[in-house]
Write an enzyme that holds these catalytic residues in place. Sequence first.
Site, PDB file in Angstrom:
ATOM      1  N   CYS A 100     -40.050 -35.933 -13.548  1.00  0.00           N
ATOM      2  CA  CYS A 100     -41.002 -34.861 -13.826  1.00  0.00           C
ATOM      3  C   CYS A 100     -42.420 -35.428 -13.959  1.00  0.00           C
ATOM      4  CB  CYS A 100     -40.619 -34.126 -15.104  1.00  0.00           C
ATOM      5  SG  CYS A 100     -41.771 -32.782 -15.502  1.00  0.00           S
ATOM      6  N   GLY A 227     -36.505 -28.186  -3.390  1.00  0.00           N
ATOM      7  CA  GLY A 227     -37.063 -27.532  -4.555  1.00  0.00           C
ATOM      8  C   GLY A 227     -37.960 -26.370  -4.202  1.00  0.00           C
TER       9      GLY A 227
END
Length: 350
Positions: A100, A227
Site C-alpha cells: 500500500c 485492481g
Amino acid sequence: MHIGSFELPNTLFVAPMAGVTDRPFRSLCKALGAGYAVSEMVTSRKDLWNTLKTSRRANHEGEAGPIAVQIAGTDAPMMAEAAAYNIDRGAQIIDINMGCPAKKVCNKWAGSALMQDEVLALEIVEAVVAACAPRNVPVTLKMRTGWCQTEKNALTIARAAESAGVQMVTVHGRTREQGYKGAAEYDTIAAVKAALRIPVVANGDIHSPEKALAVLRATGADALMIGRAAQGRPWIFREIGHYLATGEHLAPPLVVEVRRLLLEHLEDHYALYGEYTGVRSARKHIGWYLKALPGGEAFRARMNTLEDSQAQVQAVAEFFDELGTHMDRMPAAVADAFENRDEEQMELAA
C-alpha cells in the site's frame, strides 16, 4: 494453480483495494470470472478490531472460498495476533500488506514503507507464518518493486519470504515513490519469478486482454492481479480469461446485463453498509460504471445528490433503461480509462 491446499479455478485475481474490494465487490468479480480475491486490508491494531469499519472488512458472510484477508501493521507480534483473529472469523488465507502506497499508511511505517526495513519485514513474515502454520493457513505477500527507483529490493524480500514459508508473492510493478503514477515495469517481476519456486503474481496496469497476455509473456508470472481496471468493469476477468484461452475477444456486455449486475451489486452493498453509509459509498461504484457512457457525467452529478437507496436504485435503473434504447451493448472499454483515477481518492480510500 494452488495456494497451499486450495486449488483455484483460474489465475485471474482481484487486487485488494481499500474502500473498494469489500465483500459485495469481491463476490461480483468472482461471479464474473475472477478466480481469487483478497479483502481490503484489516489493521493489526487490536483497539480498532471492534470498529464498524473493521467489522465490515472482516465480513465474509456467503462469500465463496477461499477467503483471503490482507492484514497490515508494523509490529510482528501484533501482526501474528491479527492473523489468528481473522482466521477465527473465517479467513482461509492470510496476505501481508507491503504494497500500500497511501501516505497515511506509509507514515506509520506500514504497507510499502516496510520495504525500507528488511529486518522488520522478515520478522513480520516469520511471525505471521508461525501463527498460521499450525492451522494449515497459507500466508501470501503483496509488495511493490521497492521504495524508490534507486531502492528496488523486491527480489531480496521475496527470496527471504519464500524461505520463511510464504506460499505466494504478488509484485506491483511500481515503487512506493511512484504511487499510481507513471507506467508499471515488469522486469523486476520477471526477476522475482525466475528466482522463486512458489507462485508469483504480476500486478499493475493490466487493463485489457492484450495487456494481460503481454504481461504474462514479459514476466512468466503464474497469475495476474487486476485492481483499478475492474472498477466499474468487473466483467474484465471473463474478457481476459476468454482472450487468453481462445485469442478472441468477447463482445462487450449487454446493457441489460450491466443494469442487472449493478442493481444487484447495490442491494448487496446496502445490506452490508446500511442506508446512510451505503448510499454514499455506492456513489463511487456507480460513477465508475458510468465512465465514458453517453450522458454519464450529467447523471453522475444528479445521482450524487440523492440521499436514499430507493431513489438511487430507481435513478440507476432509469438511466440504463434509457441507455438501452440507444445501444444494445456497452461501449468497448477505453484502454487507459482507469489511469485517470483520482490518486487523492485512492489515498483517502486506503
